[in-house]
Design an enzyme around this catalytic site. Structure first.
Site, short mmCIF file in Angstrom:
data_model
loop_
_atom_site.label_atom_id
_atom_site.label_comp_id
_atom_site.label_asym_id
_atom_site.label_seq_id
_atom_site.Cartn_x
_atom_site.Cartn_y
_atom_site.Cartn_z
N PRO A 155 62.67 66.09 16.73
CA PRO A 155 62.74 64.76 16.71
C PRO A 155 61.48 64.01 16.68
CG PRO A 155 63.59 65.83 18.83
CD PRO A 155 63.33 67.04 17.86
N ASN A 156 61.21 62.84 16.00
CA ASN A 156 60.15 62.07 15.98
C ASN A 156 58.96 62.58 14.98
OD1 ASN A 156 61.47 60.06 17.86
ND2 ASN A 156 60.95 61.60 19.43
N HIS A 197 61.74 70.93 25.57
CA HIS A 197 61.71 70.95 27.09
C HIS A 197 63.12 70.84 27.66
CE1 HIS A 197 57.58 70.52 26.17
NE2 HIS A 197 57.87 69.34 25.36
N ASN A 223 58.54 73.81 15.56
CA ASN A 223 58.16 72.72 16.58
C ASN A 223 59.32 71.91 17.04
OD1 ASN A 223 57.21 70.74 17.91
ND2 ASN A 223 55.46 70.23 16.68
N ALA A 238 60.47 67.08 21.65
CA ALA A 238 61.00 67.22 22.77
C ALA A 238 62.01 68.14 23.10
CB ALA A 238 61.43 65.51 22.88
N TYR A 255 48.52 63.05 18.28
CA TYR A 255 49.11 64.04 17.25
C TYR A 255 48.45 63.66 15.99
CZ TYR A 255 52.92 64.25 20.23
OH TYR A 255 53.97 64.36 21.43
N ARG A 297 52.71 57.92 14.58
CA ARG A 297 53.19 58.02 16.00
C ARG A 297 51.93 58.62 16.87
NH1 ARG A 297 56.13 63.42 17.94
NH2 ARG A 297 56.76 62.64 19.95
N ARG A 318 49.09 67.93 29.26
CA ARG A 318 50.19 66.58 29.35
C ARG A 318 50.89 66.51 30.55
NH1 ARG A 318 52.43 65.57 23.46
NH2 ARG A 318 52.74 63.29 24.46
N ARG A 332 56.41 68.51 30.16
CA ARG A 332 56.03 69.47 28.91
C ARG A 332 55.54 70.76 29.23
NH1 ARG A 332 56.50 64.91 25.01
NH2 ARG A 332 55.75 62.89 26.04
N HIS A 368 53.23 73.72 18.82
CA HIS A 368 52.94 72.37 19.39
C HIS A 368 51.69 71.83 18.71
CE1 HIS A 368 56.47 72.55 21.54
NE2 HIS A 368 56.04 73.85 22.01
N ILE A 369 51.56 70.54 18.17
CA ILE A 369 50.71 69.93 17.44
C ILE A 369 49.52 69.66 18.94
CG2 ILE A 369 49.81 67.77 16.30
CD1 ILE A 369 52.43 67.83 15.18
N SER A 370 50.12 69.29 19.81
CA SER A 370 49.22 68.86 21.21
C SER A 370 48.89 70.02 22.09
CB SER A 370 49.62 67.47 21.68
OG SER A 370 51.12 67.85 22.17
N GLU A 422 56.66 79.40 17.97
CA GLU A 422 56.75 78.15 18.49
C GLU A 422 55.45 77.29 18.32
OE1 GLU A 422 57.83 78.29 22.75
OE2 GLU A 422 57.47 76.05 22.85
N ASP A 439 69.55 79.37 22.73
CA ASP A 439 70.68 80.28 22.36
C ASP A 439 70.93 80.46 20.87
OD1 ASP A 439 71.45 80.41 25.14
OD2 ASP A 439 73.16 79.15 24.75
#
Ligand code: DQA
Length: 146
Positions: free
Chosen positions: A8-9, A78, A72, A75, A21, A16, A105, A109, A98-100, A96, A85
């Site tokens: 999402p997002n 978390h 990625n 949200a 990001y 954003r 943070r 997170r 993550h950009i940040s 996995e 599953d």
């Protein structure tokens, strides 16, 4: 076949919170991934959704056709036992991204359900993380590159 899945997002990437990001769009990330995948001789499917069930559907689809998943989960990282599953039902390699740097943070997170399944985790390398994940997955799924 490698699936590259985005949660999402991430459709708002580039617009954003660019201080977190960056300015690159998801379309830009997709084209860079496609370019590198072609060099590595990997076929890729690249998807983004704001809906958990759609991401789960792509993971189920990947069970049939993919040697690896780069995800990625945004949200959902978390919160989502359901994505964990689904990934546990996938037998290939999972990376996995993550950009940040999520560890720099907020505390919420710092925990990732997906990390319980991931073979590797990349965080804080900006959108370059996707390309690093592709290079790694190429090594894992193409034996002669090991
Ligand atoms: C993110 C980090 C998550 O905590 C956040 O919810 C995102 C993006 C990242 O790429 O840095 O949406 O996964």
């Amino acid at each position: 076949m490698i699936y590259i899945l985005n949660g999402p997002n991430l459709n708002l990437l580039g617009k954003r919170q660019p201080h977190i990001y960056g300015h690159e769009t998801l379309q830009g990330v997709e084209s860079q991934c496609r370019e590198l995948a072609a060099e590595l001789d990997l076929a890729v499917r690249f998807h983004q959704s704001n809906a958990e069930h759609e991401i789960i559907g792509w993971i189920h689809e990947a069970r049939e056709v993919a040697a690896g998943i780069i995800i990625n989960p945004a949200a959902f990282t978390h919160t989502s036992v359901a994505i964990l599953d689904a990934l546990n039902a996938f037998e290939g390699e999972v990376i996995e991204v993550h950009i940040s740097n999520v560890h720099k943070r907020e505390a919420f997170r710092h925990h990732s359900y997906v990390s319980l399944r991931a073979d590797g985790v990349i965080a804080g390398f900006g959108t370059q993380g996707y390309l690093l994940a592709l290079q790694r997955i190429a090594r894992l799924v193409i034996p002669e590159q090991n």
